[in-house]
Every structure is written in structure tokens, then in C-alpha cells.
Motif scaffolding. Structure first.
Motif, PDB file in Angstrom:
ATOM      1  N   LYS A  53       0.817  -1.220   0.000  1.00 27.91           N
ATOM      2  CA  LYS A  53       0.000   0.000   0.000  1.00 27.91           C
ATOM      3  C   LYS A  53       0.849   1.269   0.000  1.00 27.91           C
ATOM      4  O   LYS A  53       0.352   2.354  -0.273  1.00 27.91           O
ATOM      5  CB  LYS A  53      -0.939   0.002   1.206  1.00 27.91           C
ATOM      6  CG  LYS A  53      -2.009  -1.067   1.107  1.00 27.91           C
ATOM      7  CD  LYS A  53      -2.875  -1.087   2.350  1.00 27.91           C
ATOM      8  CE  LYS A  53      -3.869  -2.239   2.278  1.00 27.91           C
ATOM      9  NZ  LYS A  53      -4.615  -2.386   3.528  1.00 27.91           N
ATOM     10  N   LYS A  55       3.388   4.176  -1.186  1.00 26.72           N
ATOM     11  CA  LYS A  55       3.609   4.846  -2.465  1.00 26.72           C
ATOM     12  C   LYS A  55       4.916   4.335  -3.058  1.00 26.72           C
ATOM     13  O   LYS A  55       5.940   4.257  -2.378  1.00 26.72           O
ATOM     14  CB  LYS A  55       3.664   6.361  -2.244  1.00 26.72           C
ATOM     15  CG  LYS A  55       4.046   7.161  -3.458  1.00 26.72           C
ATOM     16  CD  LYS A  55       2.915   7.227  -4.449  1.00 26.72           C
ATOM     17  CE  LYS A  55       3.298   8.135  -5.622  1.00 26.72           C
ATOM     18  NZ  LYS A  55       2.829   7.670  -6.882  1.00 26.72           N
ATOM     19  N   PRO A  82      -2.647  -1.075  -5.303  1.00 27.35           N
ATOM     20  CA  PRO A  82      -3.373  -0.023  -4.580  1.00 27.35           C
ATOM     21  C   PRO A  82      -4.419   0.667  -5.453  1.00 27.35           C
ATOM     22  O   PRO A  82      -4.186   0.933  -6.629  1.00 27.35           O
ATOM     23  CB  PRO A  82      -2.266   0.955  -4.171  1.00 27.35           C
ATOM     24  CG  PRO A  82      -1.041   0.102  -4.093  1.00 27.35           C
ATOM     25  CD  PRO A  82      -1.200  -0.921  -5.183  1.00 27.35           C
ATOM     26  N   ARG A  83      -5.547   0.952  -4.857  1.00 27.88           N
ATOM     27  CA  ARG A  83      -6.667   1.568  -5.593  1.00 27.88           C
ATOM     28  C   ARG A  83      -6.302   2.927  -6.177  1.00 27.88           C
ATOM     29  O   ARG A  83      -6.849   3.324  -7.200  1.00 27.88           O
ATOM     30  CB  ARG A  83      -7.876   1.721  -4.668  1.00 27.88           C
ATOM     31  CG  ARG A  83      -8.463   0.402  -4.238  1.00 27.88           C
ATOM     32  CD  ARG A  83      -9.746   0.625  -3.430  1.00 27.88           C
ATOM     33  NE  ARG A  83     -10.137  -0.523  -2.655  1.00 27.88           N
ATOM     34  CZ  ARG A  83     -10.721  -1.600  -3.145  1.00 27.88           C
ATOM     35  NH1 ARG A  83     -10.970  -1.687  -4.412  1.00 27.88           N
ATOM     36  NH2 ARG A  83     -11.043  -2.605  -2.348  1.00 27.88           N
ATOM     37  N   ASP A  84      -5.386   3.632  -5.522  1.00 29.89           N
ATOM     38  CA  ASP A  84      -5.025   4.953  -6.032  1.00 29.89           C
ATOM     39  C   ASP A  84      -3.925   4.914  -7.094  1.00 29.89           C
ATOM     40  O   ASP A  84      -3.526   5.947  -7.626  1.00 29.89           O
ATOM     41  CB  ASP A  84      -4.635   5.887  -4.885  1.00 29.89           C
ATOM     42  CG  ASP A  84      -3.425   5.396  -4.107  1.00 29.89           C
ATOM     43  OD1 ASP A  84      -3.008   4.232  -4.279  1.00 29.89           O
ATOM     44  OD2 ASP A  84      -2.888   6.181  -3.299  1.00 29.89           O
ATOM     45  N   VAL A  86      -2.404   4.754 -10.598  1.00 27.77           N
ATOM     46  CA  VAL A  86      -2.866   5.089 -11.945  1.00 27.77           C
ATOM     47  C   VAL A  86      -1.705   4.838 -12.903  1.00 27.77           C
ATOM     48  O   VAL A  86      -0.590   5.317 -12.670  1.00 27.77           O
ATOM     49  CB  VAL A  86      -3.310   6.571 -12.029  1.00 27.77           C
ATOM     50  CG1 VAL A  86      -3.712   6.936 -13.447  1.00 27.77           C
ATOM     51  CG2 VAL A  86      -4.436   6.852 -11.044  1.00 27.77           C
TER      52      VAL A  86
END
Length: 152
Positions: A53, A55, A82-84, A86
Motif C-alpha cells: 500500500k 507509495k 493499490p486503488r489509487d 494510476v
């Protein structure tokens, strides 16, 4: 050999400890894209989803299938990306001619179009490197704690 799956997390041994990364995308031309997780660990980490999770430090293409087959990396499990996260639209590359820096290329990941810039904006400084790294370069960069901010 096990089939690679998006979300697979791998361990690589460096001279300064164990590093971890997650497989997040396969590009037909460039191959596997990985997200480098922060920190090196003295011992093999009992992997927990919390680490995934965090960064990522940056992304880079890496010949994951070959590295796994040659036992350069070891799979630690499969974890949800992780959902964030991109998938980036752009990457950057240092542009040199005969060893002399002449600027930067900003590469569009979808079209491969290149834009030449002399100086990077703060946003462009956060773009990951374009290209494919082998295990030697990956380990070297991990051992030295290389970050995007070091790349100027």
C-alpha cells in the motif's frame, strides 16, 4: 515456470538487503512494468499487504519472466494493486548526444510520441524513467537509494 499475474510481488537480493516490487502492467512492446517499493530490508521480509500500500518510488520496465526463470527474483505472493495507483500517461528519458546532455524527452506511453524539453517542470521531474532496466541496473539503483530527484 509460474504464470505472471498483475499484483505479483517479488523480492530481489542486493548487496545492501532485500528489495521489493510489484508487477502492475504488461506493455506489448516494453514488457512488464513494475512499481518499486521503498526501502531495503536486512532479511527476507515476511510480506504483508501493508507494504504494497506504500507509495512506490518510481516505475520501470523490467524483464520479469527472465529474471524469475533465472532465479534473480523470488515471488512473494499476489496482492491487490493499490486503488489509487494510476498507470502513467508519460515517462521521461535523458537525451544525450555523444555523451553530452542536450535535454529531456517526455514520452507518451500510449502513442510513443516524444516531446523534447530543456528543463523539466516539477510535474515532469516526477515522471518515471523510460526504458527497460536489467537486474544489474535495478539492484545498483536500489542499493544506492536512487530516486527520481537524483536524476537531473
Amino acid at each position: 515456470m509460474a504464470r505472471l499475474k498483475i499484483g505479483d510481488v517479488f523480492e530481489i537480493t542486493t548487496t545492501k538487503g532485500k528489495g521489493y516490487f510489484q508487477y502492475v502492467h504488461k506493455d506489448e512492446m516494453m514488457g512488464q512494468l513494475i512499481r518499486l517499493l521503498p526501502n531495503l530490508y536486512e532479511e527476507s521480509h515476511i510480506f504483508e499487504s501493508e507494504l504494497v500500500k506504500e507509495k512506490e518510488m518510481y516505475l520501470v520496465h523490467f524483464p520479469l519472466g527472465s529474471a524469475l526463470e533465472q532465479k534473480v527474483v523470488r515471488i512473494k505472493g499476489n496482492y491487490e494493486v493499490p486503488r489509487d495507483f494510476v498507470l502513467p500517461k508519460k515517462f521521461r528519458s535523458k537525451h544525450t548526444i555523444k555523451g553530452e546532455f542536450v535535454g529531456w524527452h517526455i514520452i507518451d506511453y500510449e502513442t510513443l510520441a516524444r516531446e523534447k524539453v530543456q528543463e523539466l517542470t516539477n510535474e515532469q521531474k516526477q515522471l518515471s524513467p523510460w526504458g527497460t532496466w536489467n537486474d544489474t541496473l535495478l539492484k545498483e539503483r536500489m542499493e544506492h537509494g536512487w530516486t527520481l530527484n537524483d536524476w537531473t
